[in-house]
Design a protein around this motif. Structure first.
Motif, PDB file in Angstrom:
ATOM      1  N   ILE A 159       0.859  -1.184   0.119  1.00 61.05           N
ATOM      2  CA  ILE A 159      -0.122  -0.036  -0.119  1.00 61.05           C
ATOM      3  C   ILE A 159       0.954   1.063  -0.068  1.00 61.05           C
ATOM      4  N   PRO A 160       0.756   2.003  -0.907  1.00 66.02           N
ATOM      5  CA  PRO A 160       1.644   3.390  -1.036  1.00 66.02           C
ATOM      6  C   PRO A 160       1.661   4.073   0.141  1.00 66.02           C
ATOM      7  N   ILE A 161       2.898   4.391   0.633  1.00 62.13           N
ATOM      8  CA  ILE A 161       3.217   5.327   1.926  1.00 62.13           C
ATOM      9  C   ILE A 161       3.045   6.691   1.627  1.00 62.13           C
ATOM     10  N   GLY A 162       2.017   7.389   2.152  1.00 65.30           N
ATOM     11  CA  GLY A 162       1.939   8.667   2.048  1.00 65.30           C
ATOM     12  C   GLY A 162       0.819   9.091   3.332  1.00 65.30           C
ATOM     13  N   SER A 163       0.836  10.587   3.261  1.00 67.87           N
ATOM     14  CA  SER A 163      -0.147  11.106   4.534  1.00 67.87           C
ATOM     15  C   SER A 163      -1.497  10.508   4.343  1.00 67.87           C
ATOM     16  N   GLN A 164      -2.034  10.244   3.156  1.00 62.48           N
ATOM     17  CA  GLN A 164      -3.365  10.034   2.941  1.00 62.48           C
ATOM     18  C   GLN A 164      -3.730   8.571   3.322  1.00 62.48           C
ATOM     19  N   LEU A 165      -3.226   7.583   2.612  1.00 62.01           N
ATOM     20  CA  LEU A 165      -3.693   6.226   2.475  1.00 62.01           C
ATOM     21  C   LEU A 165      -3.587   5.578   3.861  1.00 62.01           C
ATOM     22  N   GLN A 166      -2.551   6.085   4.757  1.00 65.96           N
ATOM     23  CA  GLN A 166      -2.241   4.941   5.981  1.00 65.96           C
ATOM     24  C   GLN A 166      -3.531   5.334   7.053  1.00 65.96           C
ATOM     25  N   ARG A 167      -4.193   6.500   6.795  1.00 69.21           N
ATOM     26  CA  ARG A 167      -5.327   6.848   7.779  1.00 69.21           C
ATOM     27  C   ARG A 167      -6.592   6.252   7.580  1.00 69.21           C
ATOM     28  N   PHE A 168      -6.635   5.545   6.605  1.00 68.29           N
ATOM     29  CA  PHE A 168      -7.926   4.963   6.139  1.00 68.29           C
ATOM     30  C   PHE A 168      -8.004   3.424   7.091  1.00 68.29           C
ATOM     31  N   SER A 169      -9.239   3.087   7.310  1.00 70.06           N
ATOM     32  CA  SER A 169      -9.207   1.817   8.091  1.00 70.06           C
ATOM     33  C   SER A 169      -8.776   0.639   7.262  1.00 70.06           C
ATOM     34  N   TYR A 170      -8.356  -0.270   7.892  1.00 70.05           N
ATOM     35  CA  TYR A 170      -8.086  -1.621   7.489  1.00 70.05           C
ATOM     36  C   TYR A 170      -8.996  -2.045   6.520  1.00 70.05           C
ATOM     37  N   THR A 171     -10.388  -1.654   6.693  1.00 71.60           N
ATOM     38  CA  THR A 171     -11.424  -2.383   5.992  1.00 71.60           C
ATOM     39  C   THR A 171     -11.720  -1.757   4.571  1.00 71.60           C
ATOM     40  N   SER A 172     -10.793  -0.457   4.502  1.00 76.63           N
ATOM     41  CA  SER A 172     -10.768   0.111   3.047  1.00 76.63           C
ATOM     42  C   SER A 172      -9.920  -0.958   2.120  1.00 76.63           C
ATOM     43  N   TYR A 173      -9.045  -1.683   2.684  1.00 77.68           N
ATOM     44  CA  TYR A 173      -8.192  -2.680   1.685  1.00 77.68           C
ATOM     45  C   TYR A 173      -8.318  -4.205   2.027  1.00 77.68           C
ATOM     46  N   SER A 174      -9.494  -4.488   3.060  1.00 78.49           N
ATOM     47  CA  SER A 174      -9.668  -5.952   3.439  1.00 78.49           C
ATOM     48  C   SER A 174     -10.213  -6.540   1.778  1.00 78.49           C
ATOM     49  N   GLY A 175      -9.898  -8.116   1.843  1.00 77.46           N
ATOM     50  CA  GLY A 175     -10.435  -8.737   0.917  1.00 77.46           C
ATOM     51  C   GLY A 175      -9.379  -8.712  -0.203  1.00 77.46           C
ATOM     52  N   ASN A 176      -8.185  -8.345  -0.091  1.00 77.68           N
ATOM     53  CA  ASN A 176      -7.066  -8.486  -1.074  1.00 77.68           C
ATOM     54  C   ASN A 176      -5.832  -9.081  -0.516  1.00 77.68           C
ATOM     55  N   PRO A 177      -5.843 -10.412  -0.671  1.00 80.63           N
ATOM     56  CA  PRO A 177      -4.883 -11.218   0.210  1.00 80.63           C
ATOM     57  C   PRO A 177      -3.400 -10.870  -0.183  1.00 80.63           C
ATOM     58  N   GLN A 178      -3.051 -10.415  -1.368  1.00 82.08           N
ATOM     59  CA  GLN A 178      -1.743 -10.181  -1.461  1.00 82.08           C
ATOM     60  C   GLN A 178      -1.462  -8.631  -1.241  1.00 82.08           C
ATOM     61  N   LEU A 179      -2.176  -8.024  -0.765  1.00 79.14           N
ATOM     62  CA  LEU A 179      -1.880  -6.538  -0.363  1.00 79.14           C
ATOM     63  C   LEU A 179      -1.369  -6.550   1.107  1.00 79.14           C
ATOM     64  N   CYS A 180      -0.126  -5.572   1.285  1.00 78.07           N
ATOM     65  CA  CYS A 180       0.414  -5.633   2.535  1.00 78.07           C
ATOM     66  C   CYS A 180       1.001  -4.193   2.809  1.00 78.07           C
ATOM     67  N   GLY A 181       1.435  -3.840   4.212  1.00 74.71           N
ATOM     68  CA  GLY A 181       1.989  -2.618   4.647  1.00 74.71           C
ATOM     69  C   GLY A 181       0.572  -1.955   5.271  1.00 74.71           C
ATOM     70  N   PRO A 182       0.967  -1.037   6.101  1.00 77.95           N
ATOM     71  CA  PRO A 182      -0.035  -0.280   6.853  1.00 77.95           C
ATOM     72  C   PRO A 182      -1.271   0.303   6.068  1.00 77.95           C
ATOM     73  N   PRO A 183      -2.352   0.103   6.360  1.00 83.47           N
ATOM     74  CA  PRO A 183      -2.949  -0.280   8.055  1.00 83.47           C
ATOM     75  C   PRO A 183      -3.156  -1.999   7.872  1.00 83.47           C
ATOM     76  N   LEU A 184      -2.665  -2.628   6.931  1.00 82.84           N
ATOM     77  CA  LEU A 184      -3.153  -4.048   6.937  1.00 82.84           C
ATOM     78  C   LEU A 184      -2.171  -4.949   7.709  1.00 82.84           C
ATOM     79  N   THR A 185      -0.750  -4.568   7.520  1.00 87.97           N
ATOM     80  CA  THR A 185       0.387  -5.330   8.295  1.00 87.97           C
ATOM     81  C   THR A 185       1.210  -4.324   8.460  1.00 87.97           C
ATOM     82  N   PRO A 186       2.073  -4.695   9.556  1.00 90.08           N
ATOM     83  CA  PRO A 186       3.314  -3.476   9.907  1.00 90.08           C
ATOM     84  C   PRO A 186       4.264  -3.316   9.003  1.00 90.08           C
TER      85      PRO A 186
END
Length: 855
Positions: A748-775
């Motif tokens: 998940i691209p690192i930036g001031s915007q995308l990390q502040r969304f809940s993990y539910t915004s990215y759930s259901g994509n098994p191959q995605l990683c990085g905050p807020p899904l994984t450290p």
């Protein structure tokens, strides 16, 4: 004596001067005045040099003195000429009267040489397209009685030299661009009777009118004045007309204890507070009273109306006032206009209305009235122009009204608790709003109307049955038709297509079936169409692209199927498109970049979001001396466009303030396939995009970050793959994002915007990683994806290639120099030897220090 009577006497007096013979230099000056103008009318066209036209004292608009032969009167006002004011005018130095009004001087400034006409008593230059500031040379006009410069483009401040023009009785500087303070000297002119500074940009405070000047009309409305209203205004014994409306005045209303002649009092649209003084009830000549849109509070009782036997116009709307008239309390005058919107009149229906049976305009909306309406109220005046009792808690049924209106009034009974069927209403109605009640039964009563109906709003009721087919009788007038949120069924009548002036069509949330009738293609003025939440079927017709004025198109939550026609892209004014929750299939058209209104910044005037509706009869004018109205005002209310839009995961109602700025596309919950066309990324002003719950695949466009105004993005429950574009992290206004349940992968691209969304915004994509899904992302993911940022941004590839090429050329250059140059080889190897010796010495010294330290 008024200026108008004085002017008439002056003209009659001067009419005896026709036997005079004009002075030659003044005749030549007049001819030069004519030569500088074009488009002359008959009043000065016949000025000439022929023998029978030599005597300028016999020219139309010119009068001369019997004693001296000098030109004393010149009037070419209203000739409609274009050009400039000739400097030769200053040769007419005996002029007492000069009228150049209603000409076009092409924004040229008011000439300063007018100050040399020292005998001038009346200077009339209204509506003459003059610009610039008021020249200080006018201070020389010590005999000036009347100055009329209204309706020009004058700028700058009002000069202080007016204090020297002590003879002035009449000043009109209205409808210009004047700014700065109102000079205190204007309040000290001892002979001033008429002062109009309205429709300018004046600021500061209202001057004190000291010395009791004989002023009878004061208008400083539509400016930016602030501060208190001077108490001295309430002591002007000759004051008849006072208008301070549309400013920012605060403080309280002064006691008008000395203004017995006052008949027109307007202090509306300010910031006045406190209570209404009891002394108001002593103004026995008052016919017009407007305190609306302030912060007044307290109680209005019989004392305030004690001697107001002449009052015809009463507006106390939009204050915190309560009318507390006793059970037998009455208003002694017969009111023509009653506006008490948002005042406290309830809870019972005001019994004092029983004595007011000749009103033409009544607005008691949002007044805290509950219970039923007395039967006597429905015996409405035959001269009614507008009735508004909306937004109360009124209940019961509406009886049959037997009144026959002389005109075509507007009626607003919306947002109450009326119930039952709608009786046979008076047929001559120009606007009818029954929305937000509990009416039931069919809408067949519409076929009884024979008036020029412009607006019909029956929304949010329980009407049922099918629509009648009598719409052709409204074809010339009906502009707004709202039947939303009822239980109306059947097909949309073909006769709706005869409404050639229709601009707004709301049929949302009913049970309409069948296809959209082809006759609607004839309604070419449509700007707003909402057919959502029905059971309409078939394909979306291609002809809908011919409705080029549409800025809102809502067809969501129906049963449409097939392809989305490419002609929908012809709607270049479109700002809101909702085709969600249908059965649309195939690809999204590639022509979405034709929605130019979504690609450019627009302002409120770019779209129509409100529609005035009113009586077809002009309202009564309350202007000075009974003059004709400057235009034909009508008593009106407004219908405001609104739309339910999927916004940040929920349905939200957008009204006038938000709808004019909203740019939205909603194609969610369909069977659309293919990729997102790159054309969508060119809609730079798009605020909301919802493509969720479809079968879209491929990658999310890499330049999605071009949508700088995007606040809500929903691409969930599709088949998107690849990486999340890094450009999404650049969307500073993005406050809602849902990419869940796709096949997205990588970091998940690192930036001031995308990390502040809940993990539910990215759930259901098994191959995605990085905050807020994984450290963090695992090693295999990093290796597998290599450098995601490098893949997503071609500029990094060019950077690395350039760096590699530069290193290669540098390395080859050094090697070539060592091979080809003996001197270079000697220098390099000597330097290396010297560096080796230096490093050896440094190491020995530091090693010795360490040994001594540990001993």
């Amino acid at each position: 004596m008024s200026p108008f009577v004085s002017l008439l006497l002056c003209m009659l007096f001067m009419s005896g001067d026709l036997g005079s013979s004009c002075i030659e230099k003044e005749r030549q000056a007049l001819l030069d005045v004519k030569a500088n103008l074009t488009g002359l009318d008959e009043s000065i066209y016949d000025w000439g040099s022929n023998e029978e036209k030599m005597d300028c004292c016999k020219w139309l608009g010119v009068f001369c003195s019997n004693l001296t032969g000098h030109v004393t009167y010149l009037s070419i006002g209203g000739s409609g000429s274009t050009g400039k004011i000739s400097p030769s005018l200053q040769l007419l130095n005996q002029l007492e009267y000069l009228d150049l009004s209603h000409n076009n001087f092409q924004s040229n400034p008011l000439p300063d040489f007018l100050g040399s006409l020292s005998k001038l008593e009346r200077l009339l230059m209204s509506s003459a397209n003059l610009g610039g500031s008021i020249p200080h040379q006018l201070a020389n006009l010590s005999n000036l009685l009347v100055l009329d410069l209204k309706n020009n483009s004058l700028s700058g401040s009002i000069p202080f030299f007016f204090k020297d023009l002590t003879s002035l009785t009449y000043i009109d500087l209205s409808s210009n661009g004047l700014s700065g303070n109102v000079p205190n000297s204007l309040g000290q002119l001892s002979k001033l009777k008429y002062l109009d500074l309205s429709y300018n940009s004046l600021n500061g405070s209202i001057p004190d009118f000291i010395g009791s000047p004989p002023i009878w009309s004061l208008d400083i409305s539509h400016n930016q004045l602030h501060g208190n209203v001077p108490n001295s205004l309430g002591q002007l014994s000759n004051l008849e007309h006072l208008d301070l409306s549309y400013n920012s005045l605060d403080g309280s209303i002064p006691n008008f204890i000395g203004t017995i002649p006052l008949w027109h009092l307007d202090m509306s649209s300010n910031q006045l507070h406190g209570s209404v003084p009891n002394s108001l009830g002593q103004l026995s000549n008052l016919t017009y009273l407007d305190f609306s849109s302030n912060s007044l509070e307290g109680v209005i009782s019989e004392v305030h109306f004690l001697n107001l036997t002449s009052l015809g116009y009463l507006d106390l709307s939009f204050n915190s006032l309560a009318l507390d008239l006793s059970f037998h309390g009455i208003i002694p005058s017969v009111l023509d206009t009653i506006k008490l919107q948002s005042c406290k009149l309830g809870p019972r229906f005001p019994i004092w209305m029983k004595t007011q049976r000749n009103f033409k305009h009544l607005d008691i909306s949002n007044a805290g009235i509950s219970g039923s309406v007395p039967n006597w109220f429905w015996d409405l005046p035959s001269e009614l122009e507008f009735l508004n009792i909306s937004s109360n808690g009124i209940e019961g049924m509406i009886p049959k009204m037997g009144v026959s209106f002389l005109g075509y009034p507007g009626m607003d009974l919306s947002n109450n608790h009326f119930e039952g069927g709608v009786p046979s209403l008076p047929s001559r109605v120009s606007a009818l709003n029954l929305s937000g009640n509990k009416f039931s039964g069919t809408v067949s009563f519409l076929c009884n109307f024979d008036g020029p109906l412009t607006l019909l709003d029956l929304s949010n009721n329980s009407f049922s049955g099918s629509l009648p087919g009598c719409w052709m009788k409204f074809q010339e007038k009906l502009v707004v038709l709202s039947l939303s949120s009822n239980n109306i069924s059947g097909e949309i009548p073909f006769s709706l297509g005869t409404l050639s002036n229709l601009e707004v069509l709301y049929l949302r949330k009913n049970a309409f079936v069948g296809e959209v009738p082809t006759s609607l293609r004839n309604c070419t003025k449509l700007r707003f169409v909402d057919l959502g939440e029905n059971k309409l079927s078939g394909v979306i017709p291609e002809w809908i692209g011919e409705l080029s004025k549409l800025y809102v198109l809502v067809l969501g939550s129906n049963r449409f199927y097939g392809m989305l026609p490419s002609k929908v892209c012809w709607l270049y004014n479109l700002q809101v498109l909702d085709l969600s929750n249908n059965g649309l299939s195939a690809n999204i058209p590639r022509c979405f970049d034709n929605f130019t209104a979504m690609a450019r910044r627009s302002f409120r005037d770019d779209v129509i979001t409100s529609h005035a509706y009113s009586s077809a009869i002009p309202a009564k004018c309350y202007f000075l001396n009974g003059n004709e109205c400057p235009s034909d005002p009508v008593e009106e209310a407004q219908f405001l466009d609104n739309a339910w839009v999927a916004w940040k995961g929920a349905k939200r109602l957008f009204g006038k303030s938000g709808l004019s700025l909203l740019k939205s596309i909603d194609l969610s919950r369909n069977n659309l396939s293919g990729k997102i066309p790159n054309a969508i990324t060119g809609l730079f002003e798009l605020v909301s995009l919802n493509l969720s719950v479809n079968k879209l695949h491929g990658e999310v466009p890499k330049d999605m970050g071009r949508l700088k105004s995007l606040e809500s993005l929903d691409l969930s429950r599709n088949e998107f793959s690849g990486h999340i574009p890094w450009s999404l992290a650049q969307l500073n206004f993005l406050s809602y994002l849902d990419l869940s349940f796709n096949n997205l992968s990588g970091r998940i691209p690192i930036g001031s915007q995308l990390q502040r969304f809940s993990y539910t915004s990215y759930s259901g994509n098994p191959q995605l990683c990085g905050p807020p899904l994984t450290p963090r992302c695992g090693f295999l993911q990093v290796v597998e994806k290599k450098d995601v940022k490098e893949e997503d941004d071609d500029s990094w590839k060019l950077y690395y290639i350039g760096m590699g090429v530069g290193f290669a050329f540098g390395f080859l250059g050094i090697c070539g120099a060592l091979i080809l140059s003996h001197r270079c080889r000697y220098f390099v190897f000597a330097s290396l030897s010297h560096m080796k010796d230096w490093m050896y010495v440094i190491m020995v010294v530091h090693f010795g220090k360490l040994v001594r330290k540990f001993r």
